[in-house]
Design an enzyme around this catalytic site. Sequence first.
Site, PDB file in Angstrom:
ATOM      1  N   THR A   1       1.699   7.029   0.526  1.00 31.31           N
ATOM      2  CA  THR A   1       0.856   5.967  -0.015  1.00 31.31           C
ATOM      3  C   THR A   1       1.165   5.675  -1.480  1.00 31.31           C
ATOM      4  O   THR A   1       1.723   6.520  -2.180  1.00 31.31           O
ATOM      5  CB  THR A   1      -0.632   6.392   0.077  1.00 31.31           C
ATOM      6  OG1 THR A   1      -1.470   5.279  -0.230  1.00 31.31           O
ATOM      7  CG2 THR A   1      -0.950   7.522  -0.882  1.00 31.31           C
TER       8      THR A   1
ATOM      9  N   ARG B   1      -4.368   9.893 -11.038  1.00 35.32           N
ATOM     10  CA  ARG B   1      -5.246  10.126  -9.876  1.00 35.32           C
ATOM     11  C   ARG B   1      -4.423  10.531  -8.647  1.00 35.32           C
ATOM     12  O   ARG B   1      -3.459   9.886  -8.284  1.00 35.32           O
ATOM     13  CB  ARG B   1      -6.041   8.861  -9.572  1.00 35.32           C
ATOM     14  CG  ARG B   1      -6.979   8.960  -8.363  1.00 35.32           C
ATOM     15  CD  ARG B   1      -6.430   8.265  -7.148  1.00 35.32           C
ATOM     16  NE  ARG B   1      -7.409   8.136  -6.052  1.00 35.32           N
ATOM     17  CZ  ARG B   1      -7.090   7.770  -4.819  1.00 35.32           C
ATOM     18  NH1 ARG B   1      -5.843   7.473  -4.522  1.00 35.32           N
ATOM     19  NH2 ARG B   1      -8.011   7.684  -3.891  1.00 35.32           N
TER      20      ARG B   1
ATOM     21  N   THR C   1      -6.322   7.218   6.737  1.00 35.07           N
ATOM     22  CA  THR C   1      -6.131   6.186   5.724  1.00 35.07           C
ATOM     23  C   THR C   1      -7.517   5.745   5.273  1.00 35.07           C
ATOM     24  O   THR C   1      -8.467   5.804   6.054  1.00 35.07           O
ATOM     25  CB  THR C   1      -5.379   4.966   6.288  1.00 35.07           C
ATOM     26  OG1 THR C   1      -6.085   4.467   7.437  1.00 35.07           O
ATOM     27  CG2 THR C   1      -3.967   5.327   6.720  1.00 35.07           C
ATOM     28  N   GLY C   2      -7.607   5.301   4.042  1.00 32.83           N
ATOM     29  CA  GLY C   2      -8.907   4.864   3.538  1.00 32.83           C
ATOM     30  C   GLY C   2      -9.242   5.617   2.264  1.00 32.83           C
ATOM     31  O   GLY C   2      -8.344   6.185   1.612  1.00 32.83           O
TER      32      GLY C   2
ATOM     33  N   THR D   1      -2.398   2.991   3.201  1.00 32.85           N
ATOM     34  CA  THR D   1      -1.605   4.212   3.336  1.00 32.85           C
ATOM     35  C   THR D   1      -0.947   4.125   4.696  1.00 32.85           C
ATOM     36  O   THR D   1      -1.384   3.353   5.537  1.00 32.85           O
ATOM     37  CB  THR D   1      -2.580   5.425   3.327  1.00 32.85           C
ATOM     38  OG1 THR D   1      -3.261   5.464   2.086  1.00 32.85           O
ATOM     39  CG2 THR D   1      -1.887   6.751   3.566  1.00 32.85           C
TER      40      THR D   1
ATOM     41  N   SER E   1       0.811  -1.223   0.000  1.00 31.46           N
ATOM     42  CA  SER E   1       0.000   0.000   0.000  1.00 31.46           C
ATOM     43  C   SER E   1       0.838   1.265   0.000  1.00 31.46           C
ATOM     44  O   SER E   1       0.295   2.361  -0.045  1.00 31.46           O
ATOM     45  CB  SER E   1      -0.928   0.006   1.214  1.00 31.46           C
ATOM     46  OG  SER E   1      -0.180   0.107   2.412  1.00 31.46           O
TER      47      SER E   1
HETATM   48  N1  GLY Z   1      -5.955   7.322   1.342  1.00 32.17           N
HETATM   49  C1  GLY Z   1      -5.186   6.913   0.263  1.00 32.17           C
HETATM   50  C2  GLY Z   1      -5.792   7.151  -1.047  1.00 32.17           C
HETATM   51  O1  GLY Z   1      -7.003   7.108  -1.189  1.00 32.17           O
HETATM   52  O2  GLY Z   1      -5.050   7.384  -1.972  1.00 32.17           O
END
Ligand code: GLY
Length: 355
Positions: free
Chosen positions: A221, A231, A254-255, A203, A92
């Site tokens: 991340t 993105r 994170t998420g 992350t 991740s």
């Molecule tokens: N929280 C990490 C992402 O969505 O890139």
Amino acid sequence: MLDRRSFLEKSALLSAMGFMPRALSAEELERELTGATLGTTPGFRGRPCVVSSANGIKGVKVAYDQIAGGTDTLDAIIAGVNLVELDPNDQSVGLGGLPNEEGVVQLDASCMHGPTRRAGAVGCLEEIATPSLVAKAVMDYTTHVLLVGAGAKKFATAMGFKTQNLLTEKSRQDWLRWKSRLNRNDNWLDHDDDVKINWTHGTINMNAVSAAGDVSSVTTTSGLAWKLDGRLGDSPIHGAGQYTDNAVGAAGSTGLGEMNIKTCGGFLTVEFMRNGATPEQAALKTLERMVHMTEPRLLDDRGRPRYDIQVYAVAKDGRYGGAGMYEGASFAVCDDTGPRLEKCAYLFKAADRAR
Ligand code: GLY
């Protein structure tokens, strides 16, 4: 505490009435306007603490020990997250992170340094395993706060960072399996093995406070697995993936990054703490706001979010907390009682997870 406008109006009124107020020092003016103090708070004695997402369990100890030994909070937590960035088995973050839909690993990171109120970030950075250090280099060596894509890589190589292939064999195999299962009518054979393919927006976020009350935060991340080329998630966005105010504390998350960007989660959590919430209460209130800001396609018919997200926070006095949308998440913390995983507070029970 006065806001800037009230302060200026009050000053103008006092002048008009013939009062000639003593000129405030820069520090007094800052305190009047924001409730904050400039830089390190003189005489402050608090409780050092490092808090992070659960994958930072080794890193919080490294960071805490460095802070206890006198290292700056931001340098210490970056050393903590470097462990995860350089771990090829963590899919991740950094080396070994899952790639975008084209099989390219693109990394995001940002950091904030409370005492100097400085910030740096990089987005869509390719071939550099430690984006957190590149984010700090942006902070230390430029007047900018965010560099992305080819420019970020050009900057990193100019600063002496080594380029390398970040796509490990395991992540490449996962990417090919994901790709081959996208469409039954394409020319890729579907291999019906039962290998679980990770679908992650994992992350690492880490936040710390020293005994002197100096606060810093960092988030790094590889972002959402199989994302579209280009993105950016929340991790490189100050105020979303992480945020620090040396007068209050730090927070990060994170998420699902898109939800965090829309809610300004890092900033909002620090603002809730500024207004009196504990770190855990602040994290929960931010999650409530995320639910409020969620578009219908991401909610089930009972209004439960179809995504997960966790928020971690530390206050200037060493209090800390973590909260997740759903029961079951944990976070890492290290203070004078040592490193450990603790359960996150949550909004929804695991049994009520959206289907
Ligand atoms: N929280 C990490 C992402 O969505 O890139």
